[in-house]
Design a protein around this motif. Structure first.
Motif, short mmCIF file in Angstrom:
data_model
loop_
_atom_site.label_atom_id
_atom_site.label_comp_id
_atom_site.label_asym_id
_atom_site.label_seq_id
_atom_site.Cartn_x
_atom_site.Cartn_y
_atom_site.Cartn_z
N PRO A 237 0.82 -1.22 0.00
CA PRO A 237 0.00 0.00 0.00
C PRO A 237 0.85 1.26 0.00
CG PRO A 237 0.07 -0.95 2.18
CD PRO A 237 0.77 -1.93 1.28
N CYS A 238 0.29 2.33 -0.53
CA CYS A 238 0.98 3.62 -0.49
C CYS A 238 1.26 4.01 0.95
CB CYS A 238 0.13 4.68 -1.19
SG CYS A 238 0.84 6.33 -1.15
N SER A 239 0.24 3.91 1.77
CA SER A 239 0.37 4.24 3.19
C SER A 239 0.04 3.02 4.05
CB SER A 239 -0.59 5.38 3.58
OG SER A 239 -0.32 6.55 2.84
N VAL A 240 0.82 2.81 5.08
CA VAL A 240 0.49 1.77 6.06
C VAL A 240 -0.83 2.14 6.72
CG1 VAL A 240 1.18 0.67 8.22
CG2 VAL A 240 2.91 1.19 6.46
N ASP A 241 -1.76 1.18 6.78
CA ASP A 241 -3.04 1.43 7.45
C ASP A 241 -3.48 0.18 8.19
OD1 ASP A 241 -4.14 -0.27 5.53
OD2 ASP A 241 -4.92 1.36 4.29
N HIS A 242 -4.76 0.13 8.61
CA HIS A 242 -5.25 -0.97 9.43
C HIS A 242 -5.32 -2.30 8.68
CE1 HIS A 242 -8.77 0.41 7.23
NE2 HIS A 242 -9.42 -0.69 7.59
N LEU A 243 -5.14 -2.27 7.35
CA LEU A 243 -5.16 -3.49 6.55
C LEU A 243 -3.75 -3.93 6.13
CD1 LEU A 243 -8.28 -2.76 4.29
CD2 LEU A 243 -8.14 -4.24 6.30
N MET A 244 -2.72 -3.45 6.83
CA MET A 244 -1.35 -3.74 6.45
C MET A 244 -1.05 -5.24 6.45
SD MET A 244 1.43 -2.23 5.44
CE MET A 244 2.17 -3.52 4.45
N ALA B 261 7.93 -1.40 -8.93
CA ALA B 261 7.38 -0.99 -7.64
C ALA B 261 5.94 -0.59 -7.90
CB ALA B 261 8.17 0.16 -7.04
N VAL B 262 4.99 -1.36 -7.36
CA VAL B 262 3.58 -1.09 -7.62
C VAL B 262 2.81 -1.02 -6.31
CG1 VAL B 262 3.62 -2.15 -9.91
CG2 VAL B 262 3.08 -3.55 -7.93
N GLU B 263 1.69 -0.33 -6.36
CA GLU B 263 0.88 -0.16 -5.16
C GLU B 263 -0.31 -1.12 -5.18
OE1 GLU B 263 0.00 3.97 -4.56
OE2 GLU B 263 2.06 4.38 -3.93
N VAL B 264 -0.53 -1.76 -4.04
CA VAL B 264 -1.57 -2.77 -3.88
C VAL B 264 -2.30 -2.51 -2.58
CG1 VAL B 264 -2.05 -5.24 -3.74
CG2 VAL B 264 -0.11 -4.44 -5.08
N HIS B 265 -3.60 -2.75 -2.57
CA HIS B 265 -4.37 -2.57 -1.33
C HIS B 265 -5.53 -3.58 -1.33
CE1 HIS B 265 -6.68 -0.67 1.91
NE2 HIS B 265 -5.57 -0.02 2.20
N PRO B 266 -5.83 -4.19 -0.17
CA PRO B 266 -6.94 -5.14 -0.12
C PRO B 266 -8.29 -4.51 -0.48
CG PRO B 266 -5.54 -5.33 1.83
CD PRO B 266 -5.10 -4.09 1.10
#
Length: 338
Positions: free
Chosen positions: A101-108, A295-300
């Motif tokens: 993810p771009c930013s660390v969050d609660h779904l890290m 380097a790619v951005e991924v998020h659940p």
């Protein structure tokens, strides 16, 4: 001037030649290259002294870099260099994938599991975020570093995170971050570059928003001159007149830099375009033109991402990019790490 001596030349002969240059006030730096002795003359070498060096029986050739950099120049090594990030080799004929993810969050933690399952090799996540607006989410700071490192250790992936200020360096050390990312806005923050160069940690150096290739290599030179053990260049798009995409991905610099520097080069197609649907074709093109990694951005759940939601991929999309990168790497005579 970069002086390349014949393989097998003794250390005593190399040192004697360096002493000769230094006796004339010319500083020299020895390359870590194991295959043959190479050293750089940092200062201008007078013509008569240059002729003397070229006539030395153990000198194979001398090279004048096209810029004032020395340690980043292609001639300073016998071949492409490799950066070791927590056991993952970037360069050396392998194409490595960094995702998260771009930013660390609660779904890290969930994001880390998805990155691992998709076949990526490095986990990224921002704990300190440089945002255009002071009201935008700025990251969790030290707590973000802890969550990122914990997630990486759980799934067995080295971690990469952006450092914005030299004052944050102790926190990155305390949490054993495997690679420090220097963002586009800090590419020419020379105080920061000098500080992190001494940390003993590999650095991913992103190209500035409107930086020339020469300016980018000068920033890499700061890191190398300070003792950085591994520098990875990252093309992430540059600002142009075009507004249809976030930035303009400059793939022309990959084959160009192969002629200029020994450093490994990766591409960040996510920040280059800012549109999730465009990331995969740009990733394919990047590997095809010779990138040592992506380097790619991924998020659940991109809708819940604290930053850059529009360019975040889902797990299946990342898995497809990894599979396509494996094929494209094979076509170009390379491979992905296991």
């Amino acid at each position: 001037m970069i002086v390349r001596l014949a393989p097998g030349t003794s250390a005593e002969i190399v040192q004697a030649l360096r002493n000769r240059l230094e006796s004339e006030g010319v500083r020299t730096i020895l390359s870590p290259e194991p295959e043959r002795p190479i050293f750089a003359a940092v200062d201008r070498v007078p013509d008569a002294l240059a002729d003397e060096v070229n006539a030395h029986p153990h000198v194979d050739d001398t090279v004048i870099p096209r810029g004032a950099w020395r340690l980043a120049d292609l001639a300073f090594r016998a071949g492409p260099s490799v950066a070791d990030v927590g056991g993952v080799k970037i360069g050396a004929g392998e194409v490595s994938i960094c995702a998260g993810p771009c930013s660390v969050d609660h779904l890290m933690s969930e994001a880390a599991s998805q990155v691992k399952r998709a076949g990526a090799h490095l986990l990224r996540g921002g704990a300190y975020k440089p945002r255009t607006s002071p009201w935008a989410f700025q990251g969790f700071g030290k707590e973000g570093l802890r969550q990122l490192k914990d997630a990486g250790e759980t799934v067995g992936l080295p971690v990469v995170s952006e450092i914005m200020d030299a004052a944050h360096l102790p926190a990155f050390r305390d949490h054993a971050i495997d690679c420090l990312q220097v963002g586009a806005r800090n590419m020419q923050n020379f105080t920061l570059l000098k500080a992190i160069a001494e940390s003993g940690t590999p650095v991913m150096l992103k190209r500035g928003l409107a930086a020339t290739v020469e300016e980018w290599l000068y920033s890499a030179e700061y890191l190398l001159a300070g003792g950085c053990p591994g520098v990875v260049l990252c093309e992430r798009g540059i600002r142009t007149f075009e507004r249809a995409t976030r930035n303009t991905l400059d793939l022309t610099i990959l084959p160009l830099l192969r002629q200029w520097t020994h450093l490994p080069i990766i591409v960040d197609p996510s920040h280059a375009c800012g549109v999730a649907a465009l990331v995969a074709p740009l990733a394919r093109a990047s590997v095809a033109v010779g990138a040592d990694g992506l380097a790619v951005e991924v998020h659940p759940d991109p809708a819940q991402a604290r930053s850059d939601a529009d360019q975040a991929l889902l797990e299946g999309e990342l898995a497809a990019i990894v599979a396509e990168a494996r094929v494209m790497a094979a076509v170009t005579g390379r491979s992905l790490p296991p």
